[in-house]
Design a protein around this motif. Structure first.
Motif, PDB file in Angstrom:
ATOM      1  N   MET A  46       0.817  -1.206   0.000  1.00 38.01           N
ATOM      2  CA  MET A  46       0.000   0.000   0.000  1.00 38.01           C
ATOM      3  C   MET A  46       0.854   1.262   0.000  1.00 38.01           C
ATOM      4  O   MET A  46       0.492   2.261  -0.587  1.00 38.01           O
ATOM      5  CB  MET A  46      -0.933   0.017   1.210  1.00 38.01           C
ATOM      6  CG  MET A  46      -2.142  -0.841   1.035  1.00 38.01           C
ATOM      7  SD  MET A  46      -2.822  -0.745  -0.619  1.00 38.01           S
ATOM      8  CE  MET A  46      -3.544   0.884  -0.571  1.00 38.01           C
ATOM      9  N   ASN A  47       1.993   1.183   0.658  1.00 40.65           N
ATOM     10  CA  ASN A  47       2.915   2.323   0.626  1.00 40.65           C
ATOM     11  C   ASN A  47       3.253   2.694  -0.812  1.00 40.65           C
ATOM     12  O   ASN A  47       3.160   3.849  -1.222  1.00 40.65           O
ATOM     13  CB  ASN A  47       4.179   1.912   1.391  1.00 40.65           C
ATOM     14  CG  ASN A  47       5.197   3.017   1.455  1.00 40.65           C
ATOM     15  OD1 ASN A  47       5.283   3.839   0.562  1.00 40.65           O
ATOM     16  ND2 ASN A  47       5.967   3.045   2.506  1.00 40.65           N
ATOM     17  N   LEU A  48       3.598   1.654  -1.571  1.00 40.64           N
ATOM     18  CA  LEU A  48       3.953   1.898  -2.971  1.00 40.64           C
ATOM     19  C   LEU A  48       2.717   2.256  -3.784  1.00 40.64           C
ATOM     20  O   LEU A  48       2.721   3.211  -4.562  1.00 40.64           O
ATOM     21  CB  LEU A  48       4.620   0.651  -3.543  1.00 40.64           C
ATOM     22  CG  LEU A  48       5.175   0.791  -4.945  1.00 40.64           C
ATOM     23  CD1 LEU A  48       6.310   1.784  -4.946  1.00 40.64           C
ATOM     24  CD2 LEU A  48       5.658  -0.545  -5.448  1.00 40.64           C
ATOM     25  N   ALA A  49       1.626   1.474  -3.561  1.00 41.93           N
ATOM     26  CA  ALA A  49       0.430   1.670  -4.381  1.00 41.93           C
ATOM     27  C   ALA A  49      -0.126   3.068  -4.187  1.00 41.93           C
ATOM     28  O   ALA A  49      -0.520   3.723  -5.145  1.00 41.93           O
ATOM     29  CB  ALA A  49      -0.622   0.627  -4.015  1.00 41.93           C
ATOM     30  N   GLU A  50      -0.127   3.524  -2.940  1.00 37.09           N
ATOM     31  CA  GLU A  50      -0.683   4.845  -2.681  1.00 37.09           C
ATOM     32  C   GLU A  50       0.055   5.902  -3.498  1.00 37.09           C
ATOM     33  O   GLU A  50      -0.535   6.769  -4.128  1.00 37.09           O
ATOM     34  CB  GLU A  50      -0.557   5.158  -1.194  1.00 37.09           C
ATOM     35  CG  GLU A  50      -0.899   6.585  -0.868  1.00 37.09           C
ATOM     36  CD  GLU A  50      -2.123   6.700  -0.010  1.00 37.09           C
ATOM     37  OE1 GLU A  50      -2.178   6.026   1.010  1.00 37.09           O
ATOM     38  OE2 GLU A  50      -3.024   7.461  -0.373  1.00 37.09           O
ATOM     39  N   ARG A  51       1.389   5.807  -3.498  1.00 37.50           N
ATOM     40  CA  ARG A  51       2.151   6.833  -4.206  1.00 37.50           C
ATOM     41  C   ARG A  51       2.021   6.703  -5.706  1.00 37.50           C
ATOM     42  O   ARG A  51       1.943   7.696  -6.426  1.00 37.50           O
ATOM     43  CB  ARG A  51       3.606   6.732  -3.809  1.00 37.50           C
ATOM     44  CG  ARG A  51       3.793   7.225  -2.408  1.00 37.50           C
ATOM     45  CD  ARG A  51       5.206   7.544  -2.172  1.00 37.50           C
ATOM     46  NE  ARG A  51       5.799   6.560  -1.300  1.00 37.50           N
ATOM     47  CZ  ARG A  51       7.103   6.506  -1.086  1.00 37.50           C
ATOM     48  NH1 ARG A  51       7.882   7.332  -1.693  1.00 37.50           N
ATOM     49  NH2 ARG A  51       7.589   5.620  -0.278  1.00 37.50           N
ATOM     50  N   LYS A  52       1.979   5.439  -6.176  1.00 36.80           N
ATOM     51  CA  LYS A  52       1.838   5.232  -7.615  1.00 36.80           C
ATOM     52  C   LYS A  52       0.474   5.723  -8.084  1.00 36.80           C
ATOM     53  O   LYS A  52       0.360   6.425  -9.092  1.00 36.80           O
ATOM     54  CB  LYS A  52       1.993   3.744  -7.941  1.00 36.80           C
ATOM     55  CG  LYS A  52       3.429   3.307  -8.113  1.00 36.80           C
ATOM     56  CD  LYS A  52       3.968   3.793  -9.430  1.00 36.80           C
ATOM     57  CE  LYS A  52       5.399   3.339  -9.626  1.00 36.80           C
ATOM     58  NZ  LYS A  52       6.025   3.983 -10.780  1.00 36.80           N
ATOM     59  N   ILE A  53      -0.571   5.331  -7.328  1.00 35.04           N
ATOM     60  CA  ILE A  53      -1.918   5.702  -7.758  1.00 35.04           C
ATOM     61  C   ILE A  53      -2.091   7.212  -7.705  1.00 35.04           C
ATOM     62  O   ILE A  53      -2.613   7.829  -8.633  1.00 35.04           O
ATOM     63  CB  ILE A  53      -2.972   4.991  -6.885  1.00 35.04           C
ATOM     64  CG1 ILE A  53      -2.901   3.481  -7.106  1.00 35.04           C
ATOM     65  CG2 ILE A  53      -4.358   5.490  -7.213  1.00 35.04           C
ATOM     66  CD1 ILE A  53      -3.725   2.690  -6.142  1.00 35.04           C
ATOM     67  N   SER A  54      -1.603   7.809  -6.620  1.00 37.89           N
ATOM     68  CA  SER A  54      -1.767   9.260  -6.529  1.00 37.89           C
ATOM     69  C   SER A  54      -1.021   9.936  -7.675  1.00 37.89           C
ATOM     70  O   SER A  54      -1.521  10.878  -8.281  1.00 37.89           O
ATOM     71  CB  SER A  54      -1.251   9.768  -5.190  1.00 37.89           C
ATOM     72  OG  SER A  54       0.136   9.599  -5.098  1.00 37.89           O
TER      73      SER A  54
END
Ligand code: SF4
Ligand code: SF4
Lengths: 147, 361
Positions: free
Chosen positions: B28-36
């Motif tokens: 989620m750490n990565l996904a949050e930044r990628k998605i944002s």
């Protein structure tokens, strides 16, 4: 004049339709083309009038065109140019700059020096990667500028 | 209790910790930044590892090596305990989440779930409200006005939204007549009129909306992240935990809470591990008819169900991030208005309506 508050209707009051609309927009952008330029690998196109680091121009004899009139130093809004004039060895020319320094740390790259010069002796290049390790290295002297 | 049973329980706990740390913390750490980044037409982190996949590793290393600054006037004990409370409560809520149905391995029934509590949903609520103490105490311990305001807001917000959250699921409990999460999931298996799965969202759509909203508030995500409110309160209740692994714990706990909330939403409203219309026994016999032995049939089924659950949960995690990068933060009075004047009456209305319909049918 009095402005009336627009009352929210029942759907807007529960925020859901506007939120869904907004989420539609972000989702569209999620799939759209990205604008990031991956800088060190890919570089942005540089336009002809780009104002990068300075360069002193040379004449046909390979000497600097500059006549040390100090117009550039006078017009410079950030007082970045230091000139020390001397008698020119060339009989055609009265003076030449013994010392010509541009402090790039002060320079704001406005290009006024280029505009002010009556001899078109100074120009700006498209070089913009100017980082260095010391302050001294960022005061460009005549030899560096002539290169 | 025999040794094998004990070993299985330990293995499950390890599995859930891994899910907590990797799925929640890392992915989620990565996904949050990628998605944002993608939603803002950027690329996001892409330097560490292929496509930035190792970015969280770099972050964790950075967090571990940072100096642990303890403010001089902090209440030292609380300062150390508060992040632990947050991480502890976030992880322990995972204990009752069922990720698969009970399947037989060597004559032993097994599900990927640590404890099949008969009050599972209440346990989650209880633990979730304990997590508030972490936020309030860390706001207090930092001894700074920003974190103090953040802590205050967090307690007010939790109280307001827990009420409507609790009331919103009463309709679900009335219909499925159980507090045990597994029973609630099994109760959602029949098909209505032959095609519509009797999922919670179908029978209780209003409860779903209320619960989802309250879940956003409970996990402190935008639009209800008033206790962090980085534009107003620096970083809210964890302002004084500016760096080091203590901050890492807050960070991770937020994602684990998000995982738990998504899992609860999936369990209550989207049939948990179920594929609509197909029961666990049917999946097992399907694999056996393909020629798999009983053990492998169970194994495949459990993996399939795990995949289904994770897919559903992943959708809601995405929804959390999606909403965060779409809408702005609520103002404090709007937050209270929505909670007490909007969601609470609706939740009570929902209980009344459900009761009426149940009496009529
Ligand atoms: S570009 Fe502007 S600031 Fe820089 S040296 Fe020339 S006149 Fe001065
Ligand atoms: S204005 Fe041109 S000629 Fe005059 S000192 Fe500057 S560079 Fe030299």
């Amino acid at each position: 004049m009095r402005l009336k508050d627009k009352r929210l209707n029942i759907l807007e009051y529960f925020y859901i339709p506007p939120i869904l609309k907004g989420m539609g927009i972000t989702l569209r952008h999620f799939f759209s083309r990205k604008v990031t330029v991956q800088y060190p690998k890919v570089k942005k196109e540089i336009y002809p009038r780009f104002r990068g680091a300075h360069r002193l121009e040379k004449n046909e004899q390979g000497r600097e065109k500059c006549v040390a009139c100090e117009l550039c130093a006078t017009v410079c809004p950030s007082k970045a140019i230091t000139i020390e004039a001397a008698e020119s060895p060339d009989p055609e020319v009265e003076k030449y700059p013994l010392r010509y320094e541009i402090n790039v740390l002060r320079c704001i790259f406005c290009g006024f020096c280029v505009e002010a010069c009556p001899k078109e002796a100074i120009a700006m290049t498209d070089r913009y990667e100017l980082a260095d390790y010391s302050r001294e290295a960022l005061v460009y002297n005549k030899e560096m500028l002539l290169k | 209790m025999d040794w094998i049973g004990l070993g299985i329980i330990v293995a499950k706990i390890v599995f859930f910790l891994l899910v907590g740390f990797t799925a929640a913390g890392y992915v989620m750490n990565l996904a949050e930044r990628k998605i944002s980044a993608f939603m803002q037409d950027r690329l996001g982190p892409n330097r560490v590892g292929f496509w930035g996949l190792l970015q969280p590793v770099a972050d964790i290393i950075k967090l571990f090596f940072k100096e642990d600054v303890v403010t001089d006037r902090a209440s030292k004990v609380i300062y150390f305990v508060a992040p632990m409370i947050i991480a502890f409560t976030a992880l322990s809520a995972l204990a009752v989440i069922p990720l698969t149905d009970v399947l037989t391995f060597f004559g032993r029934g097994m599900a990927i779930q640590i404890a099949n509590l008969n009050v599972g949903i209440l346990f989650i609520f209880a633990i979730a409200s304990l997590g508030t103490y972490g936020a309030v105490l860390s706001g207090w311990a930092g001894n700074s006005k920003y974190s103090f305001l953040g802590g205050l807001r967090s307690s007010a917000q939790m109280i307001s939204y827990e009420v409507s959250m609790g009331l919103s699921i009463i309709g679900i409990l009335m219909i499925f007549e159980s507090l045990r999460l597994n029973d609630i999931i099994l109760g959602q298996s029949p098909l209505l009129w032959g095609f519509l799965p009797k999922w919670g969202i179908v029978v209780q759509p209003l409860a779903f909306i209320i619960f989802l909203t309250a879940a956003f508030a409970e996990t402190n995500r935008v639009p209800f992240d008033l206790q962090e409110a980085d534009a107003e309160l620096v970083a809210g209740f964890h302002t004084e935990f500016s760096n080091s692994m203590k901050f890492g714990m807050f960070f991770m706990a937020e994602y684990i809470n998000m995982f738990t909330s998504s899992a609860v939403i999936v369990i209550l409203f989207f049939g948990g591990w179920q594929i609509p219309g197909i029961s666990t026994a049917e999946i097992v016999s399907f694999f056996i008819s393909l020629g798999a032995s009983e053990f492998f049939a169970s194994l495949f089924t459990i993996l399939l169900q795990l995949g289904v659950t994770f897919a559903k949960i992943a959708f809601f995690m995405f929804l959390f991030v999606w909403v965060r990068w779409t809408i702005p933060r609520f103002r404090y009075d709007q937050l209270m208005n929505l909670g007490w004047k909007g969601l609470l009456p609706l939740a009570i209305l929902n209980i009344l309506a459900t009761g009426l319909v149940m009496v009529i049918i």
